[in-house]
Motif scaffolding. Structure first.
Motif: not given
Lengths: 266, 127
Positions: A2-31
């Motif tokens: 569950p990760y990709v590497v961004t164009a800026d070279g950051v290893r980007a982690y995510f949790d992925r679940a479900g099927a259907g249209p895409a929904l991206i969740m972005v947390h808040g500060a210090s979370q």
């Protein structure tokens, strides 16, 4: 994995679940992505959900330039993750600072974002509500861990289960203080009022009535500004709820937010 | 000034501070965050000569009138201290710029969580 590497070279982690249209969740500060732990499985019944860790948070790497101190840089990261995942027109859900991140992403990439869900993240006049002037920022930098803990403890709604509040606080303390301070800088320096006129996609605004960091008067101003331009908007506000509705009252948050998203065809 | 239950609350009243210190000394959250702590927190009201202090020594909380030799003090007007006495969080008063810190700012912020632990007890003190 569950990760990709961004164009800026950051290893980007995510949790992925479900099927259907895409929904991206972005947390808040210090979370991190764990802040969506009571919502991920629910929304996964309707969407392919990716709950991201912003750079330096959770399991994501730090950008080569160090922790992001600008909301616009976190927005660019989100767009790069979307590119790396090959997602078409995702809806974006952002909490608190993450609300500014997704709003900025929608402005940076108009037409690529299907809609926004601002969870206690519709922040205008943030200096007034949060008090973040240079002197207060200096104080926060001295002891960022305690600063966040005290802030989070006082941001809980009056109806919040104390055990749940404790859980949110303990999870927030896992954040590296330098990254957490960068978050404060990003949140305190972002001016959503300057980009509201460029938001064209449908927006759901979710608000805890007792939130003093991104207070209801701020969220209502965002709602009014969007409605004045005929942008489709749904506004939800709950009594007894503070800054963290997805953790404080997840059943209410999940069902009513999903219903509002569906009303906007998100 | 009175709280929501109609009680009169004066932060600088020695009796109130004494009861605050007694409740805080029995408070588990204060105990949890005061390991090896030796801290003195000062308070000063603008527009009057009123000053007070709270001390924390490994879970034992004390109080007194005057400067008390505190390295830092919270300064604000009567309304701010009235709200503090009724349980309004001290950090929100700081963020609203209604309380400011004088003296050793670094020493103050280093004890941010302990200050929260002690001052939040204001809302638990019976008038």
């Amino acid at each position: 994995m569950p990760y990709v590497v961004t164009a800026d070279g950051v290893r980007a982690y995510f949790d992925r679940a479900g099927a259907g249209p895409a929904l991206i969740m972005v947390h808040g500060a210090s979370q991190d992505s764990l802040s969506w732990q009571y919502s991920l499985d629910f929304f996964a019944q309707h969407y392919t959900v990716h709950a991201l860790d912003l750079p330096g948070h959770g399991k994501s790497g730090v950008a080569p330039t160090g922790p992001n101190r600008r909301t616009e840089d976190n927005a660019r990261y989100v767009l790069q993750v979307i590119d790396a995942l090959g997602l078409e027109a995702p809806a974006l859900m952002g909490h608190s600072m993450g609300g500014g991140v997704i709003a900025s992403a929608a402005v940076q990439a108009p037409g690529r974002i299907k809609g926004l869900v601002l969870v206690d993240g519709a922040s205008v006049n943030v200096v007034k509500s949060s008090g973040y002037n240079p002197a207060i920022l200096d104080m926060a930098r001295i002891n960022t861990g305690d600063w966040f803990e005290v802030t989070f403890r006082t941001l809980m709604g009056s109806r919040t289960d104390p055990a749940r509040a404790e859980e949110v606080v303990m999870e927030a303390r896992r954040c590296n203080p330098e990254v957490a301070f960068a978050d404060i800088s990003a949140f305190g320096g972002f001016r959503m009022e300057q980009i509201l006129d460029a938001i064209a996609c449908p927006v759901v605004i979710v608000e805890g009535e007792e939130d003093w960091s991104v207070p209801p008067e701020s969220a209502r101003r965002v709602e009014a500004a969007l409605r004045a331009r005929n942008v489709p908007v749904e506004y939800l506000e709950w009594p007894g709820v503070g800054h963290f509705p997805q953790s404080e009252c997840p059943d209410l948050f999940n069902s009513e937010t999903l219903a509002a998203m569906k009303r906007l065809s998100l | 000034m009175s709280d929501s239950a109609g009680r009169t609350v004066d932060f600088f009243d020695p009796d109130f501070l004494g009861r605050l210190a007694a409740v805080a000394s029995r408070d588990p959250f204060v105990a949890r965050h005061s390991t090896l702590a030796h801290v003195r927190i000062g308070f000063a009201e603008t527009g009057s000569a009123r000053q007070a202090w709270l001390s924390v020594d490994e879970g034992k909380v004390g109080s007194g009138a005057g400067d008390g030799g505190a390295a830092f003090r919270f300064v604000g007007d009567a309304d701010a201290f009235s709200e503090l006495a009724r349980g309004f969080p001290f950090n929100r008063l700081v963020r609203q710029h209604r309380l400011s810190v004088e003296g050793d700012l670094r020493a103050c912020v280093k004890e941010w969580l302990l200050i929260y632990a002690v001052t939040r007890v204001c809302g638990m003190v019976e008038a």
